[in-house]
Write an enzyme that holds these catalytic residues in place. Sequence first.
Site, PDB file in Angstrom:
ATOM      1  N   GLY A 117      28.979  14.388  77.927  1.00 25.49           N
ATOM      2  CA  GLY A 117      29.049  13.489  76.777  1.00 25.49           C
ATOM      3  C   GLY A 117      29.730  12.166  77.046  1.00 25.49           C
ATOM      4  N   GLN A 118      30.085  11.892  78.316  1.00 26.94           N
ATOM      5  CA  GLN A 118      30.743  10.612  78.602  1.00 26.94           C
ATOM      6  C   GLN A 118      29.742   9.463  78.476  1.00 26.94           C
ATOM      7  OE1 GLN A 118      32.616  10.263  82.477  1.00 26.94           O
ATOM      8  NE2 GLN A 118      33.510   8.262  81.967  1.00 26.94           N
ATOM      9  N   HIS A 172      38.982   7.976  79.713  1.00 24.83           N
ATOM     10  CA  HIS A 172      39.635   7.909  78.400  1.00 24.83           C
ATOM     11  C   HIS A 172      39.895   9.309  77.881  1.00 24.83           C
ATOM     12  CE1 HIS A 172      35.260   7.582  77.955  1.00 24.83           C
ATOM     13  NE2 HIS A 172      35.373   8.287  76.830  1.00 24.83           N
ATOM     14  N   ASN A 211      35.775  13.724  78.395  1.00 25.42           N
ATOM     15  CA  ASN A 211      34.402  14.008  78.790  1.00 25.42           C
ATOM     16  C   ASN A 211      34.172  13.415  80.172  1.00 25.42           C
ATOM     17  OD1 ASN A 211      33.758  15.218  76.278  1.00 25.42           O
ATOM     18  ND2 ASN A 211      33.429  13.189  75.372  1.00 25.42           N
ATOM     19  N   ASP A 220      39.078   5.032  67.655  1.00 24.88           N
ATOM     20  CA  ASP A 220      37.661   5.114  68.033  1.00 24.88           C
ATOM     21  C   ASP A 220      36.808   4.468  66.942  1.00 24.88           C
ATOM     22  OD1 ASP A 220      35.942   7.235  70.076  1.00 24.88           O
ATOM     23  OD2 ASP A 220      34.893   6.358  68.366  1.00 24.88           O
ATOM     24  N   ILE A 221      35.784   3.738  67.362  1.00 29.72           N
ATOM     25  CA  ILE A 221      34.921   3.033  66.410  1.00 29.72           C
ATOM     26  C   ILE A 221      34.051   4.004  65.602  1.00 29.72           C
ATOM     27  CG2 ILE A 221      32.875   2.658  67.877  1.00 29.72           C
ATOM     28  CD1 ILE A 221      32.974  -0.302  66.992  1.00 29.72           C
ATOM     29  N   HIS A 260      40.423  11.412  74.412  1.00 29.79           N
ATOM     30  CA  HIS A 260      40.285  11.399  72.954  1.00 29.79           C
ATOM     31  C   HIS A 260      41.453  12.191  72.359  1.00 29.79           C
ATOM     32  CE1 HIS A 260      35.840  10.290  72.836  1.00 29.79           C
ATOM     33  NE2 HIS A 260      35.931  10.735  74.065  1.00 29.79           N
TER      34      HIS A 260
END
Length: 114
Positions: free
Chosen positions: A93-94, A100, A87, A31-32, A102
């Site tokens: 919170g998506q 995806h 999410n 994740d960035i 996490h």
Amino acid sequence: MMSDNIFQKIIDRQIKANIVYEDDRCLAFHDIGPQAPVHVLIIPKKVIATHDAITEADRDLLGHLHLVAVKLAGQLGLHDGYRLVVNCRESAGQTVPHLHMHLLGGRPMRWPPG
Ligand code: 5GP
């Protein structure tokens, strides 16, 4: 269009990512904006916008994503445990309209999440 989402661009190599795993059905990359020492995103290559858009046809794919999560957790040293988060839609919170998972770990985590 869903095919324009940022994760599709990562799949298509139009945007760079730190990829840790790939096969014919999924891709995993760091994740960035990591929320833990290990924060990897596991995504299907099939475009599914939200978790509530999954169907019976995705049953095997979803199981596969979980098995990849287990494999990566081991490879990334999360032997004390980890958290998987999906999410679904904005209020949860998506922010990216491409399903995806996490994979988070490497620090103690509290419950319930915020
Ligand atoms: P969501 O909030 O939709 O559950 O998760 C989206 C995640 O994607 C966020 O944690 C965010 O930091 C990450 N993200 C967004 N854009 C990029 C990107 O271009 N590259 C990577 N590696 N992660 C991204």
